[in-house]
Design a protein around this motif. Sequence first.
Motif, PDB file in Angstrom:
ATOM      1  N   THR A   1      -4.195  14.403   1.896  1.00  0.00           N
ATOM      2  CA  THR A   1      -3.000  14.344   1.047  1.00  0.00           C
ATOM      3  C   THR A   1      -1.779  14.652   1.902  1.00  0.00           C
ATOM      4  O   THR A   1      -1.890  15.269   2.967  1.00  0.00           O
TER       5      THR A   1
ATOM      6  N   GLU B   1       1.351   5.199   4.974  1.00  0.00           N
ATOM      7  CA  GLU B   1       0.512   4.524   3.965  1.00  0.00           C
ATOM      8  C   GLU B   1       0.156   5.499   2.831  1.00  0.00           C
ATOM      9  O   GLU B   1       0.191   5.154   1.655  1.00  0.00           O
ATOM     10  N   LEU B   2      -0.160   6.716   3.247  1.00  0.00           N
ATOM     11  CA  LEU B   2      -0.528   7.742   2.265  1.00  0.00           C
ATOM     12  C   LEU B   2       0.671   8.086   1.383  1.00  0.00           C
ATOM     13  O   LEU B   2       0.544   8.205   0.156  1.00  0.00           O
TER      14      LEU B   2
ATOM     15  N   GLN C   1       3.206   6.237   0.659  1.00  0.00           N
ATOM     16  CA  GLN C   1       3.489   5.096  -0.225  1.00  0.00           C
ATOM     17  C   GLN C   1       2.658   5.208  -1.507  1.00  0.00           C
ATOM     18  O   GLN C   1       3.181   5.069  -2.607  1.00  0.00           O
ATOM     19  N   LYS C   2       1.366   5.516  -1.355  1.00  0.00           N
ATOM     20  CA  LYS C   2       0.475   5.635  -2.525  1.00  0.00           C
ATOM     21  C   LYS C   2       0.872   6.845  -3.376  1.00  0.00           C
ATOM     22  O   LYS C   2       0.977   6.756  -4.599  1.00  0.00           O
ATOM     23  N   GLU C   3       1.079   7.985  -2.720  1.00  0.00           N
ATOM     24  CA  GLU C   3       1.355   9.221  -3.471  1.00  0.00           C
ATOM     25  C   GLU C   3       2.708   9.156  -4.183  1.00  0.00           C
ATOM     26  O   GLU C   3       2.854   9.643  -5.298  1.00  0.00           O
TER      27      GLU C   3
ATOM     28  N   THR D   1       4.329   6.432  -5.240  1.00  0.00           N
ATOM     29  CA  THR D   1       4.241   5.500  -6.369  1.00  0.00           C
ATOM     30  C   THR D   1       3.583   6.192  -7.563  1.00  0.00           C
ATOM     31  O   THR D   1       4.066   6.110  -8.695  1.00  0.00           O
ATOM     32  N   ARG D   2       2.509   6.939  -7.268  1.00  0.00           N
ATOM     33  CA  ARG D   2       1.793   7.651  -8.332  1.00  0.00           C
ATOM     34  C   ARG D   2       2.691   8.738  -8.941  1.00  0.00           C
ATOM     35  O   ARG D   2       2.801   8.879 -10.149  1.00  0.00           O
TER      36      ARG D   2
ATOM     37  N   ASN E   1      11.141   2.934  -1.563  1.00  0.00           N
ATOM     38  CA  ASN E   1      10.580   3.365  -2.844  1.00  0.00           C
ATOM     39  C   ASN E   1      11.222   4.716  -3.163  1.00  0.00           C
ATOM     40  O   ASN E   1      10.595   5.753  -3.032  1.00  0.00           O
TER      41      ASN E   1
END
Length: 272
Positions: free
Chosen positions: A12, A68-69, A71-73, A75-76, A114
């Motif tokens: 994370t 990359e991590l 970007q995912k976190e 967005t969530r 983002n």
Amino acid sequence: MKNIIFYKYPKTLMNKGTGFLSGYSHSLNPYTGCTFGCSYCYVRQMPVSTFSKEEWGTWINIKMGAAELLQKELTRAKKKGKVTIFMSSSTDPYQPIELKEEVTRSLLKVVVENQPDFLFVQTRSPLVHRDIDLLLGLKDRVRVSMTIETDREDIRKHFTPNAPPISARLRTLKLLADAGVPTQATIAPVLPSTEAFPNELVKVTNRVCVDDYFMGDGSGGRRTNNLGISLMYEELGLAKWYNPTAYRVVYDRLRKVFAEDQVYLSQKGFLP
Ligand code: SF4
């Protein structure tokens, strides 16, 4: 001395803002460890340091795949509500290795694409100037806070021999402000300084935050006391500056130059 460098893929990246950072939804640390290795760094007393075999300031863990991590976190997190990010709470995002590794820059690229509601960038490094193009993309959703604890270079060298010179930090704040990036000078922790300090600051920023060990180390000064920092003041014959009321001297000097709404105390100066 050569620093020990590790490369690791974290599970994370964003952590919940808690304690001193409870005004933020998240904190974000591009690295673990910090080679500035400031004598008074409260992270020395935290598990990340005490569980390490190596001394704080001599090692660094480079977070691989961080963009990359994030970007995912991100967005969530944005789907759940307001996202305010403090970068960074236990490392300096612009310590020397960043020049080569560009982990922080890669995270900023994600953040610009983002955008969260707010990003606070805390550093003591002139390297932050390299990313001015990205910081400008965040407009008023960002503030760069530059740690400048004193105007005395001899004092800076005594407490933080591996940190960048004060003059370079002042210059960087001016460059950022002139370019239109919101800034702040953060006098934290308050170190012995001269009466002329506010006059230097007012030339480069319109906002200052003052904090000390007793308000800002997260333990009422206990962590700092455990580090034996008082001895470093005694070595200089400046023990009177290691005192819960010493910040008042600096605050009152600042108020002669800055307006009341330009000078913040402790946690308030770090809020989104
Ligand atoms: S720059 Fe910040 S995180 Fe790094 S050692 Fe100094 S106080 Fe600690």
